[in-house]
Motif scaffolding. Structure first.
Motif, PDB file in Angstrom:
ATOM      1  N   MET A 145       0.820  -1.210   0.000  1.00  0.00           N
ATOM      2  CA  MET A 145       0.000   0.000   0.000  1.00  0.00           C
ATOM      3  C   MET A 145       0.851   1.257   0.000  1.00  0.00           C
ATOM      4  N   ALA A 146       0.317   2.310  -0.599  1.00  0.00           N
ATOM      5  CA  ALA A 146       0.951   3.627  -0.545  1.00  0.00           C
ATOM      6  C   ALA A 146       0.293   4.393   0.598  1.00  0.00           C
ATOM      7  N   LEU A 147       0.845   4.243   1.805  1.00  0.00           N
ATOM      8  CA  LEU A 147       0.257   4.877   2.982  1.00  0.00           C
ATOM      9  C   LEU A 147       0.653   6.352   3.046  1.00  0.00           C
ATOM     10  N   ALA A 148      -0.281   7.177   3.453  1.00  0.00           N
ATOM     11  CA  ALA A 148      -0.033   8.620   3.531  1.00  0.00           C
ATOM     12  C   ALA A 148       0.851   8.939   4.734  1.00  0.00           C
ATOM     13  N   ALA A 149       1.754   9.892   4.547  1.00  0.00           N
ATOM     14  CA  ALA A 149       2.617  10.338   5.646  1.00  0.00           C
ATOM     15  C   ALA A 149       1.789  11.083   6.685  1.00  0.00           C
ATOM     16  N   ARG A 150       2.190  10.955   7.945  1.00  0.00           N
ATOM     17  CA  ARG A 150       1.482  11.598   9.053  1.00  0.00           C
ATOM     18  C   ARG A 150       2.462  12.448   9.857  1.00  0.00           C
ATOM     19  N   PRO A 151       1.949  13.548  10.423  1.00  0.00           N
ATOM     20  CA  PRO A 151       2.839  14.402  11.218  1.00  0.00           C
ATOM     21  C   PRO A 151       3.178  13.764  12.561  1.00  0.00           C
ATOM     22  N   LEU A 152       4.400  14.000  13.028  1.00  0.00           N
ATOM     23  CA  LEU A 152       4.855  13.517  14.332  1.00  0.00           C
ATOM     24  C   LEU A 152       5.808  14.532  14.921  1.00  0.00           C
ATOM     25  N   TRP A 153       5.632  14.815  16.218  1.00  0.00           N
ATOM     26  CA  TRP A 153       6.568  15.669  16.927  1.00  0.00           C
ATOM     27  C   TRP A 153       7.578  14.792  17.664  1.00  0.00           C
ATOM     28  N   VAL A 154       8.850  14.956  17.338  1.00  0.00           N
ATOM     29  CA  VAL A 154       9.924  14.243  18.030  1.00  0.00           C
ATOM     30  C   VAL A 154      10.725  15.265  18.810  1.00  0.00           C
ATOM     31  N   GLU A 155      10.654  15.173  20.115  1.00  0.00           N
ATOM     32  CA  GLU A 155      11.337  16.153  20.964  1.00  0.00           C
ATOM     33  C   GLU A 155      12.825  15.852  21.090  1.00  0.00           C
ATOM     34  N   GLU A 156      13.142  14.556  21.123  1.00  0.00           N
ATOM     35  CA  GLU A 156      14.547  14.168  21.319  1.00  0.00           C
ATOM     36  C   GLU A 156      14.779  12.793  20.718  1.00  0.00           C
ATOM     37  N   LEU A 157      15.932  12.614  20.086  1.00  0.00           N
ATOM     38  CA  LEU A 157      16.335  11.315  19.551  1.00  0.00           C
ATOM     39  C   LEU A 157      17.837  11.197  19.715  1.00  0.00           C
ATOM     40  N   LEU A 158      18.257  10.275  20.582  1.00  0.00           N
ATOM     41  CA  LEU A 158      19.662  10.189  20.979  1.00  0.00           C
ATOM     42  C   LEU A 158      20.232   8.796  20.727  1.00  0.00           C
ATOM     43  N   LEU A 159      21.501   8.759  20.357  1.00  0.00           N
ATOM     44  CA  LEU A 159      22.267   7.511  20.324  1.00  0.00           C
ATOM     45  C   LEU A 159      22.846   7.319  21.719  1.00  0.00           C
ATOM     46  N   VAL A 160      22.423   6.271  22.407  1.00  0.00           N
ATOM     47  CA  VAL A 160      22.853   6.079  23.791  1.00  0.00           C
ATOM     48  C   VAL A 160      23.843   4.922  23.956  1.00  0.00           C
ATOM     49  N   ASP A 161      23.946   4.046  22.929  1.00  0.00           N
ATOM     50  CA  ASP A 161      24.896   2.936  23.057  1.00  0.00           C
ATOM     51  C   ASP A 161      25.138   2.330  21.670  1.00  0.00           C
ATOM     52  N   ARG A 162      26.308   1.697  21.529  1.00  0.00           N
ATOM     53  CA  ARG A 162      26.655   0.969  20.294  1.00  0.00           C
ATOM     54  C   ARG A 162      27.285  -0.348  20.720  1.00  0.00           C
ATOM     55  N   PRO A 163      26.462  -1.360  21.005  1.00  0.00           N
ATOM     56  CA  PRO A 163      26.994  -2.631  21.502  1.00  0.00           C
ATOM     57  C   PRO A 163      27.971  -3.294  20.545  1.00  0.00           C
ATOM     58  N   ASP A 164      27.695  -3.169  19.238  1.00  0.00           N
ATOM     59  CA  ASP A 164      28.571  -3.742  18.224  1.00  0.00           C
ATOM     60  C   ASP A 164      28.268  -3.060  16.901  1.00  0.00           C
ATOM     61  N   ALA A 165      28.962  -3.474  15.860  1.00  0.00           N
ATOM     62  CA  ALA A 165      28.817  -2.803  14.565  1.00  0.00           C
ATOM     63  C   ALA A 165      27.405  -2.914  14.001  1.00  0.00           C
ATOM     64  N   ASP A 166      26.711  -4.001  14.340  1.00  0.00           N
ATOM     65  CA  ASP A 166      25.392  -4.248  13.757  1.00  0.00           C
ATOM     66  C   ASP A 166      24.237  -3.590  14.520  1.00  0.00           C
ATOM     67  N   HIS A 167      24.492  -3.094  15.716  1.00  0.00           N
ATOM     68  CA  HIS A 167      23.388  -2.616  16.542  1.00  0.00           C
ATOM     69  C   HIS A 167      23.670  -1.239  17.157  1.00  0.00           C
ATOM     70  N   VAL A 168      22.622  -0.426  17.250  1.00  0.00           N
ATOM     71  CA  VAL A 168      22.687   0.837  17.975  1.00  0.00           C
ATOM     72  C   VAL A 168      21.481   0.908  18.905  1.00  0.00           C
ATOM     73  N   VAL A 169      21.674   1.538  20.047  1.00  0.00           N
ATOM     74  CA  VAL A 169      20.578   1.745  21.000  1.00  0.00           C
ATOM     75  C   VAL A 169      20.203   3.218  20.960  1.00  0.00           C
ATOM     76  N   LEU A 170      18.948   3.488  20.660  1.00  0.00           N
ATOM     77  CA  LEU A 170      18.455   4.856  20.576  1.00  0.00           C
ATOM     78  C   LEU A 170      17.414   5.101  21.652  1.00  0.00           C
ATOM     79  N   GLU A 171      17.270   6.369  22.029  1.00  0.00           N
ATOM     80  CA  GLU A 171      16.216   6.775  22.955  1.00  0.00           C
ATOM     81  C   GLU A 171      15.471   7.945  22.330  1.00  0.00           C
ATOM     82  N   MET A 172      14.147   7.839  22.283  1.00  0.00           N
ATOM     83  CA  MET A 172      13.335   8.861  21.635  1.00  0.00           C
ATOM     84  C   MET A 172      12.220   9.341  22.546  1.00  0.00           C
ATOM     85  N   THR A 173      12.015  10.655  22.575  1.00  0.00           N
ATOM     86  CA  THR A 173      10.862  11.263  23.226  1.00  0.00           C
ATOM     87  C   THR A 173      10.014  11.901  22.136  1.00  0.00           C
ATOM     88  N   CYS A 174       8.725  11.555  22.105  1.00  0.00           N
ATOM     89  CA  CYS A 174       7.891  12.022  20.994  1.00  0.00           C
ATOM     90  C   CYS A 174       6.451  12.216  21.441  1.00  0.00           C
TER      91      CYS A 174
END
Length: 301
Positions: A145-174
């Motif tokens: 399906m071609a889904l329509a884009a929707r508005p979103l407010w993202v207050e914060e998006l941070l990289l908090v950890d990188r356990p290995d090359a394949d993975h990142v840990v993010l934290e988001m407030t929205c």
């Protein structure tokens, strides 16, 4: 004639630390049974494999659900780099892959495009309705399906950890209506390496914290006992983002009958949405109009 739902007239909020593997609806049904509650609902669906805060409203607290749904919420999630899936999470089939692995500074730089007012296309496997049917049902049938884009407010998006090359840990407030899976998908596309969500946890939602949540094992163990009732938070917690005005004693009955009534207010602007209390208990939510409020929602004693 409709059957009257059995159960107790119990009101308040129970914050559950949802486990993986259950739908939000299943958690609500378990809580309703355990508390023998007549009415229950929740503020903000979590995907079955997601964990963390699921705020369950009982009785009159269900009338405050929109205020929790509209409140800011925070998630911590692990993003798997190098693979895109058809569900944008680890439950789906891998549909594209890449050997590229951006470094931390490149990832941090890319996060800026996902902060503030953004437009987000929901995942194909989502509860968005398309022609009267849930998108995930069409997606299960192989329909794209071609889904329509929707508005979103993202207050914060941070990289908090990188356990290995394949993975990142993010934290988001929205704000409300966001899909963490879509953030991971779009970040992977922006970085040119593809990505999906491996695991997701909601750490807080409005006034409710995961650290204050009760587990489903505890709900089971304490079912139908006063000890479980003790975990309930008052329905007024769901109104914390609204200004509070105080009722006069003679105003209580008027408000509960849906009529305008006098209140005592300080620092409240004309036309502002407020909640009215009497002796600390919520009586109504309504619009402040210079010394009185016009109720839009009323709470039964």
């Amino acid at each position: 004639m409709a059957r009257k739902r059995k159960g107790r007239d119990i009101s308040g909020w129970l914050v559950v630390d949802k486990p993986a593997g259950l739908t939000s609806t299943a958690v609500v049904n378990k809580v309703r049974w355990a508390l023998d509650a007549k009415k229950a609902g929740h503020a903000g669906t979590l995907d079955p494999e997601a964990t963390g805060v699921l705020a369950v409203a009982l009785g009159e607290a269900t009338k405050t659900v929109p205020y929790i749904t509209d409140a800011l919420k925070a998630y911590t999630f692990i993003v798997r780099l190098g693979q895109a899936t058809n569900t944008d999470d680890a439950e789906g089939e891998v549909i594209a892959s890449s050997d590229d692995r951006p470094d931390d500074e490149t990832i941090k730089a890319a996060l800026g495009a996902f902060i503030g007012d953004i437009m987000q296309v929901p995942p194909q496997f989502s509860a968005v309705k398309v022609d009267g049917e849930r998108a995930y049902k069409k997606a299960r049938d192989g329909e794209e399906m071609a889904l329509a884009a929707r508005p979103l407010w993202v207050e914060e998006l941070l990289l908090v950890d990188r356990p290995d090359a394949d993975h990142v840990v993010l934290e988001m407030t929205c704000g409300k209506g966001g899909y963490v899976r879509a953030i991971a998908r779009d970040l992977g596309d922006a970085l040119g390496c593809k990505a999906h969500v491996k695991s997701l946890r909601r750490i807080w939602s409005g006034p409710f914290q995961a650290s204050d949540g009760i587990t489903l094992d505890q709900v089971d163990a304490l079912a139908r006992t006063p000890e479980l009732d003790a975990f309930l938070q008052p329905l007024e917690v769901g109104l914390e983002d609204l200004p509070e005005v105080r009722c006069l004693a003679e105003s209580v009955a008027k408000l509960r009958n849906g009529n305008p009534a006098s209140v005592i207010a300080s620092g409240v602007e004309y036309g502002e949405e407020v909640w009215a209390s009497f002796e600390g208990k919520a009586i109504a939510v309504g619009t402040y109009r210079g010394g009185e409020i016009q109720p839009s929602r009323v709470f039964v004693a």
